[in-house]
Write an enzyme that holds these catalytic residues in place. Structure first.
Site, PDB file in Angstrom:
ATOM      1  N   LYS A  48     -35.301  18.944  -3.463  1.00 16.07           N
ATOM      2  CA  LYS A  48     -34.792  18.897  -4.839  1.00 16.07           C
ATOM      3  C   LYS A  48     -33.303  18.537  -4.786  1.00 16.07           C
ATOM      4  CE  LYS A  48     -35.418  21.817  -8.925  1.00 16.07           C
ATOM      5  NZ  LYS A  48     -35.517  23.223  -9.332  1.00 16.07           N
TER       6      LYS A  48
HETATM    7  C1  E4P Z   1     -36.520  23.502 -12.658  1.00 15.24           C
HETATM    8  O1  E4P Z   1     -36.766  22.951 -11.612  1.00 15.24           O
HETATM    9  C2  E4P Z   1     -35.555  24.590 -12.818  1.00 15.24           C
HETATM   10  O2  E4P Z   1     -35.685  25.447 -11.714  1.00 15.24           O
HETATM   11  C3  E4P Z   1     -35.841  25.434 -14.022  1.00 15.24           C
HETATM   12  O3  E4P Z   1     -36.949  24.973 -14.741  1.00 15.24           O
HETATM   13  C4  E4P Z   1     -34.651  25.813 -14.839  1.00 15.24           C
HETATM   14  O4  E4P Z   1     -35.095  26.630 -15.906  1.00 15.24           O
HETATM   15  P1  E4P Z   1     -34.099  27.518 -16.783  1.00 15.24           P
HETATM   16  O5  E4P Z   1     -33.330  26.586 -17.664  1.00 15.24           O
HETATM   17  O6  E4P Z   1     -34.993  28.425 -17.557  1.00 15.24           O
HETATM   18  O7  E4P Z   1     -33.182  28.222 -15.813  1.00 15.24           O
END
Ligand code: E4P
Length: 218
Positions: free
Chosen positions: A87
């Site tokens: 990622k």
């Molecule tokens: C995605 O890959 C992120 O980890 C995540 O969806 C972020 O979500 P949040 O905005 O609820 O922290």
């Protein structure tokens, strides 16, 4: 349609896997910190533990922001298990790194995407997934779902293979709308997935069926 759970909590991942509809996991530094995972060795072990539960894609986020460091960290993460997806944040060095990973057969998830322009860059660099953050866009009173629709329309006209991974999904309606508008995958807490089960007519209908089933007992 595919579901990923957005968590680094092993119990939640096990529970989601047990449901039989789990296709993968996404994590991020905040989720790792929430679980109290500290130090490179523990982080790597935690990813191995997640990959031992889930055979689908597991997104492991790099902490680095410089090209060379992202490559080194990403290659280390990718070597942990064959279902690791690296990622990478949507920054200049990140885009360059995504291109490198794509040319070296390492899957990537381009994260922190908040505009169609960023999604275009992710697709052009060869990202496996692009992650538009729906909830965080809604948080500032813009419309996250409009972004999903826009990216889906743009990608549909291209020959690329990048999949739309709707992220920062906070509730069941987000899930339904994201799929309706063209997301390939959604990632969210298990609670949001379980929320899809709820309907009062199901509860009323089941209560009636069970009551009538009693009447059929000998
Ligand atoms: C995605 O890959 C992120 O980890 C995540 O969806 C972020 O979500 P949040 O905005 O609820 O922290």
């Amino acid at each position: 349609m595919r579901f990923f759970v957005d968590t680094a909590n092993l119990k939640e991942i096990e529970e989601a896997a047990d449901l039989g509809i789990l296709d993968g996991v996404t994590t991020n530094p905040s989720l790792m910190a929430k679980e109290g995972i500290k130090g490179a060795a523990n982080i790597k072990q935690h990813y191995k533990d997640i990959c031992s539960i889930v055979s689908g894609d597991v997104s492991a986020e790099v902490f680095s922001t410089k090209y060379e460091d992202i490559i080194k960290e990403g290659e280390e993460l990718a070597s942990l298990a064959n279902n690791i997806v690296v990622k990478v944040p949507m920054i200049k060095d990140g885009v360059k790194a995504i291109r490198y990973f794509s040319e070296n057969n390492i899957d990537t998830n381009c994260t922190l995407v908040f505009s169609a322009g960023q999604a275009i860059l992710a697709e052009t660099a060869g990202a496996t997934y692009v992650s538009p953050f729906i909830g965080r866009i809604d948080d500032i009173s813009w419309d996250g779902m409009k972004l999903i629709e826009q990216i889906a329309n743009i990608y549909e006209r291209q020959a690329g293979f990048t999949e739309i991974l709707a992220a920062s999904i906070r509730n069941p309606l987000h899930i339904v709308k994201a799929f309706e508008l063209g997301a390939d995958v959604v990632t969210c807490p298990l609670k949001s997935i379980l929320g899809l089960l709820n309907h009062p007519l199901t509860d009323i209908g089941l209560a009636k069926f069970l009551a009538d089933a009693k009447k059929t007992e000998a």
